[in-house]
Motif scaffolding. Structure first.
Motif, short mmCIF file in Angstrom:
data_model
loop_
_atom_site.label_atom_id
_atom_site.label_comp_id
_atom_site.label_asym_id
_atom_site.label_seq_id
_atom_site.Cartn_x
_atom_site.Cartn_y
_atom_site.Cartn_z
N ASN A 71 0.80 -1.23 0.00
CA ASN A 71 0.00 0.00 0.00
C ASN A 71 0.84 1.27 0.00
O ASN A 71 0.50 2.25 0.68
CB ASN A 71 -0.94 -0.02 1.21
CG ASN A 71 -1.82 -1.26 1.22
OD1 ASN A 71 -2.62 -1.48 0.34
ND2 ASN A 71 -1.65 -2.09 2.25
N GLY A 72 1.94 1.25 -0.75
CA GLY A 72 2.78 2.45 -0.87
C GLY A 72 3.62 2.77 0.34
O GLY A 72 4.25 3.84 0.38
N GLY A 75 8.65 3.36 2.97
CA GLY A 75 9.58 3.78 4.02
C GLY A 75 9.51 2.94 5.27
O GLY A 75 10.28 3.15 6.21
N ASP A 76 8.59 1.96 5.33
CA ASP A 76 8.41 1.12 6.51
C ASP A 76 8.87 -0.29 6.19
O ASP A 76 8.28 -0.99 5.37
CB ASP A 76 6.93 1.12 6.92
CG ASP A 76 6.70 0.46 8.27
OD1 ASP A 76 7.59 -0.30 8.73
OD2 ASP A 76 5.64 0.70 8.87
N ALA A 77 9.96 -0.71 6.85
CA ALA A 77 10.53 -2.04 6.59
C ALA A 77 9.56 -3.15 6.93
O ALA A 77 9.62 -4.24 6.33
CB ALA A 77 11.83 -2.21 7.38
N HIS A 78 8.62 -2.91 7.87
CA HIS A 78 7.65 -3.94 8.26
C HIS A 78 6.63 -4.22 7.15
O HIS A 78 5.93 -5.22 7.20
CB HIS A 78 6.92 -3.52 9.53
CG HIS A 78 7.81 -3.44 10.73
ND1 HIS A 78 8.41 -2.25 11.13
CD2 HIS A 78 8.23 -4.38 11.60
CE1 HIS A 78 9.14 -2.47 12.20
NE2 HIS A 78 9.06 -3.76 12.51
N CYS A 79 6.56 -3.31 6.17
CA CYS A 79 5.58 -3.46 5.11
C CYS A 79 6.20 -4.01 3.83
O CYS A 79 5.56 -3.99 2.77
CB CYS A 79 4.91 -2.11 4.83
SG CYS A 79 4.06 -1.41 6.27
N ARG A 80 7.43 -4.51 3.93
CA ARG A 80 8.09 -5.12 2.78
C ARG A 80 8.07 -6.64 2.90
O ARG A 80 7.81 -7.19 3.98
CB ARG A 80 9.54 -4.63 2.68
CG ARG A 80 9.67 -3.13 2.49
CD ARG A 80 11.13 -2.72 2.51
NE ARG A 80 11.27 -1.26 2.56
CZ ARG A 80 12.33 -0.64 3.07
NH1 ARG A 80 13.34 -1.35 3.55
NH2 ARG A 80 12.38 0.67 3.08
N GLY A 81 8.38 -7.30 1.80
CA GLY A 81 8.42 -8.76 1.80
C GLY A 81 9.84 -9.28 1.95
O GLY A 81 10.79 -8.52 2.15
N CYS A 104 -0.19 -1.59 7.86
CA CYS A 104 0.45 -1.29 6.58
C CYS A 104 -0.56 -0.80 5.55
O CYS A 104 -0.32 -0.90 4.33
CB CYS A 104 1.19 -2.53 6.06
SG CYS A 104 2.74 -2.86 6.93
N GLY A 105 -1.68 -0.29 6.02
CA GLY A 105 -2.64 0.34 5.13
C GLY A 105 -3.65 -0.56 4.48
O GLY A 105 -4.42 -0.12 3.62
N SER A 131 -8.52 -6.12 1.78
CA SER A 131 -7.93 -5.78 0.48
C SER A 131 -6.76 -4.83 0.64
O SER A 131 -6.59 -4.17 1.68
CB SER A 131 -8.99 -5.16 -0.44
OG SER A 131 -9.49 -3.96 0.11
N GLY A 132 -5.96 -4.76 -0.38
CA GLY A 132 -4.80 -3.86 -0.40
C GLY A 132 -4.05 -4.04 -1.71
O GLY A 132 -4.57 -4.64 -2.66
#
Length: 341
Positions: A71-72, A75-81, A104-105, A131-132
């Motif tokens: 969700n864009g 800048g947040d490492a927790h929202c990456r794979g 993470c939105g 959804s996202g």
């Protein structure tokens, strides 16, 4: 069912990109291309949603795993794979915890619909939709020769289940809702107790239980995020383990209930509780014991919405067995075995 969309935003003119896979499990003949819809898989679970994205086509498009984020939130490492190179092809894995899905939105939308369920009853059922999307960042320039990648995902969770299993004659049983792609997978416990304190589980003797013995039953959700409560919608019994048996006796549905059945707690927590008295099916008159199978259609409702889904009943008890069989009230002797099927 789960819904997956993939949208590729391409520049008007795309230059050729060399197939540089840098030691990852990729095949230049298969993966020297931009991503397609088949390159994302979504697994909708009871605690997490897991997404696997073909990393080879991401590399071919000119990006690394750090360029993909939920969700864009780049800048947040927790929202990456993270990469799993032990599969073919290599994949980037994203895991969303349903208890913190908004961090993470991601969005949760709960809708309600009224209709006729599989048992011929009119009922309101909630459907939860998570959804996202996963995308690549916009470049800091006016133009780009790289495609912009946007993966959209959605998991739909119907929130009504039939709780049934094999025999409960010994004590209790764990009932798991059947796993289906795109549905909410929940593990439910159906427990029987001796008294209203719900502290001691019921032990059913080999000779069965005396008629008119009061049984305390509970349907409890486990491994489930706290935003959901248990709402028992319809509980009934059959003389066989088949929940679709035409011969059945209703304990309660909405405001209609058997006089010997008491609903103690419903829709207020992750446990629904009620009590009923042991009876026998008249068709078992030539048997020493009458086996009774218990079934409950159970909803999972969002805690804030449950008060609007619980039926408002008058003080006067209603009863409607829908033309189905009842037990013989004259019989006060004999035994029965309570089961769930």
């Amino acid at each position: 069912m789960e819904q997956v969309w993939l949208l590729l935003l391409l520049t008007i003119k795309v230059f050729s990109v060399a197939a540089q896979f840098n030691g990852y499990n990729c095949d230049a003949n298969l993966h020297s291309r931009f991503p397609a819809e088949r390159d994302i898989n979504v697994f909708c679970g009871v605690q997490t949603i897991t997404m696997k994205i073909n990393f080879c086509t991401v590399l071919f498009s000119g990006y690394s795993e750090t360029d993909l984020a939920l969700n864009g939130k780049h800048g947040d490492a927790h929202c990456r794979g993270f990469i799993n190179n032990n599969t073919f092809p290599a994949v980037v894995i994203f895991i969303i915890n349903l208890s913190t899905l908004e961090s993470c939105g991601n969005t949760l939308v709960v809708s309600s619909a009224r209709g006729i369920n599989a048992y011929g009853n009119t009922s309101v059922v909630q459907i939860g939709n998570v959804s996202g999307y996963i995308d690549t960042p916009d470049p800091p320039t006016i133009i780009s020769y790289l495609p912009g990648l946007l993966y959209k995902f959605s998991c739909s969770y119907p929130l009504e289940y039939l709780v049934n299993n094999t025999q409960l004659a010994s004590s209790s049983a764990a009932i798991s809702v059947r796993e289906n792609n795109g549905t909410f997978i929940s593990t439910l416990n159906l427990l029987l107790y001796n008294d209203s304190t719900y502290s001691q589980q019921l032990l059913i003797p080999s000779t069965g239980l005396p008629l008119k013995t009061k049984i305390y039953a509970a349907v409890r959700a486990t491994n489930l995020d706290g935003r959901w409560n248990v709402l028992m919608d319809y509980c009934y019994t059959t003389p066989s383990g088949n929940p679709s048996d035409e011969l059945r006796y209703d304990l309660f549905f909405s405001c209609d209930k058997d006089p010997q059945t008491t609903i103690i707690e419903n829709g207020k927590s992750q446990m629904g509780r009620f009590s009923f008295e042991v009876f026998r099916f008249v068709k078992h008159k030539n048997q020493k014991m009458s086996t009774v199978f218990l079934h409950c259609v159970t909803k999972l409702c969002r805690a804030d919405d449950c008060p609007f889904l619980v039926p408002i009943c008058s003080n006067r008890e209603k009863r409607d067995v829908g033309g189905r069989t009842t037990w013989s009230p004259q019989s006060t002797s004999g035994n029965a075995v309570i089961s769930a099927g």
